[in-house]
Design a protein around this motif. Structure first.
Motif, PDB file in Angstrom:
ATOM      1  N   UNK A  80      35.760 112.793  52.278  1.00 36.19           N
ATOM      2  CA  UNK A  80      34.311 114.080  53.399  1.00 36.19           C
ATOM      3  C   UNK A  80      35.603 115.170  54.156  1.00 36.19           C
ATOM      4  N   UNK A  81      34.813 116.354  53.798  1.00 41.82           N
ATOM      5  CA  UNK A  81      32.917 116.698  53.644  1.00 41.82           C
ATOM      6  C   UNK A  81      33.238 116.994  52.182  1.00 41.82           C
ATOM      7  N   UNK A  82      34.409 117.623  51.272  1.00 38.92           N
ATOM      8  CA  UNK A  82      34.021 117.813  50.379  1.00 38.92           C
ATOM      9  C   UNK A  82      35.689 116.770  49.619  1.00 38.92           C
ATOM     10  N   UNK A  83      35.435 116.551  48.698  1.00 38.39           N
ATOM     11  CA  UNK A  83      36.722 116.660  47.408  1.00 38.39           C
ATOM     12  C   UNK A  83      37.249 117.290  46.826  1.00 38.39           C
ATOM     13  N   UNK A  84      37.172 118.412  47.096  1.00 36.24           N
ATOM     14  CA  UNK A  84      38.337 119.835  47.164  1.00 36.24           C
ATOM     15  C   UNK A  84      39.238 119.988  48.112  1.00 36.24           C
ATOM     16  N   UNK A  85      38.670 119.447  49.225  1.00 41.59           N
ATOM     17  CA  UNK A  85      39.112 119.992  50.557  1.00 41.59           C
ATOM     18  C   UNK A  85      39.110 118.954  51.964  1.00 41.59           C
ATOM     19  N   UNK A  86      39.184 117.498  51.434  1.00 43.95           N
ATOM     20  CA  UNK A  86      38.975 116.309  52.167  1.00 43.95           C
ATOM     21  C   UNK A  86      39.514 115.663  52.991  1.00 43.95           C
ATOM     22  N   UNK A  87      39.771 116.849  54.523  1.00 42.58           N
ATOM     23  CA  UNK A  87      40.551 117.254  55.691  1.00 42.58           C
ATOM     24  C   UNK A  87      39.393 116.146  56.240  1.00 42.58           C
ATOM     25  N   UNK A  88      38.964 115.278  56.859  1.00 40.13           N
ATOM     26  CA  UNK A  88      38.060 114.174  57.131  1.00 40.13           C
ATOM     27  C   UNK A  88      39.135 113.375  56.993  1.00 40.13           C
ATOM     28  N   UNK A  89      39.298 113.044  55.610  1.00 32.45           N
ATOM     29  CA  UNK A  89      39.996 111.971  54.867  1.00 32.45           C
ATOM     30  C   UNK A  89      40.079 110.674  56.138  1.00 32.45           C
ATOM     31  N   UNK A  90      39.881 109.600  55.981  1.00 29.71           N
ATOM     32  CA  UNK A  90      38.620 109.607  55.176  1.00 29.71           C
ATOM     33  C   UNK A  90      37.551 109.694  56.855  1.00 29.71           C
ATOM     34  N   UNK A  91      36.086 109.540  56.310  1.00 31.37           N
ATOM     35  CA  UNK A  91      35.164 108.855  56.681  1.00 31.37           C
ATOM     36  C   UNK A  91      34.504 107.454  57.044  1.00 31.37           C
ATOM     37  N   UNK A  92      34.532 107.078  58.596  1.00 34.78           N
ATOM     38  CA  UNK A  92      33.699 105.365  57.970  1.00 34.78           C
ATOM     39  C   UNK A  92      32.689 105.691  57.861  1.00 34.78           C
ATOM     40  N   UNK A  93      31.925 104.544  57.128  1.00 35.98           N
ATOM     41  CA  UNK A  93      30.369 104.374  56.835  1.00 35.98           C
ATOM     42  C   UNK A  93      30.146 102.879  57.525  1.00 35.98           C
ATOM     43  N   UNK A  94      31.166 102.284  57.738  1.00 34.10           N
ATOM     44  CA  UNK A  94      31.150 100.919  57.720  1.00 34.10           C
ATOM     45  C   UNK A  94      31.631  99.754  58.284  1.00 34.10           C
ATOM     46  N   UNK A  95      31.386  98.927  59.727  1.00 36.87           N
ATOM     47  CA  UNK A  95      32.481  97.907  58.771  1.00 36.87           C
ATOM     48  C   UNK A  95      31.939  97.030  60.170  1.00 36.87           C
ATOM     49  N   UNK A  96      32.244  95.524  58.808  1.00 34.46           N
ATOM     50  CA  UNK A  96      31.967  94.080  59.670  1.00 34.46           C
ATOM     51  C   UNK A  96      32.727  93.145  59.587  1.00 34.46           C
ATOM     52  N   UNK A  97      32.622  92.188  60.862  1.00 32.67           N
ATOM     53  CA  UNK A  97      34.145  91.407  60.324  1.00 32.67           C
ATOM     54  C   UNK A  97      33.991  89.489  60.570  1.00 32.67           C
ATOM     55  N   UNK A  98      34.253  89.335  60.640  1.00 33.89           N
ATOM     56  CA  UNK A  98      34.521  87.497  61.220  1.00 33.89           C
ATOM     57  C   UNK A  98      33.345  87.006  60.120  1.00 33.89           C
ATOM     58  N   UNK A  99      32.940  87.584  59.171  1.00 32.38           N
ATOM     59  CA  UNK A  99      32.255  87.445  57.214  1.00 32.38           C
ATOM     60  C   UNK A  99      32.656  85.651  56.689  1.00 32.38           C
TER      61      UNK A  99
END
Length: 176
Positions: A77-96
């Motif tokens: 994120x936002x694009x592979x050639x300049x991923x300055x937001x690396x990483x962008x978090x999409x989801x976390x689930x705990x206690x599975x």
């Protein structure tokens, strides 16, 4: 040992090991499935329109006394050639609980639909074994998330499983 190398190879080739994770030994099997029939396999491509609902994440291994955390990030994120937001978090689930799926866990960060704008993005699912229940705290932000740092801050150690898929923006013609 050869089996481990075979399991890790696509993660190395896809630069998931390196950009997102350190090398690790997979000890648990995780399956990630969208829309009950689209299983995530390393490096396969999905259209964003086909992954708008959160996937089913199943943990095959451990037992009901072991607990796991799954993290989904976009290191491009936002694009592979300049991923300055690396990483962008999409989801976390705990206690599975081991041998169950993410619906039995606690959603720490809600699912965000992948919406790649520029280039091909990798979406990475990482599974960690927790040291105990309710020991994982949410990160402060979705942007500039670091899987390694998150694991360290929450005493999760190295991953026990990981898988990734690719997605890119769909053209109007492709969506029909």
């Amino acid at each position: 040992m050869a089996n481990n190398a075979r399991m890790l190879e696509p993660l190395i080739v896809g630069r998931v090991i390196g950009d997102v994770l350190d090398s690790f030994s997979p000890t648990v099997k995780m399956t990630v499935t969208y829309n009950s029939n689209k299983q995530v396999c390393n490096g396969h491509e999905f259209y964003p329109s086909s992954i708008t609902t959160k996937p089913r994440v199943e943990v095959h291994g451990g037992d009901m006394r072991s607990f796991f955390t799954v993290v989904m990030t976009d290191p491009d994120a936002p694009g592979p050639s300049d991923p300055y937001l690396r990483e962008h978090l999409h989801w976390i689930v705990t206690d599975i609980p081991g041998t169950t799926d993410a619906t039995f866990g606690r959603e720490l960060v809600g699912y965000e639909i992948p919406k790649p704008y520029i280039g091909i993005h990798r979406y990475v699912f990482v599974l960690f074994k927790q040291k105990g229940r309710q020991t994982v705290t949410p990160p402060s932000s979705r942007d500039h998330f670091r899987t390694r740092k998150f694991a360290e801050e929450n005493n999760l150690g190295l991953p026990v499983a990981a898988v990734f898929f690719n997605a890119q923006r769909e053209t109007a013609a492709r969506r029909r």
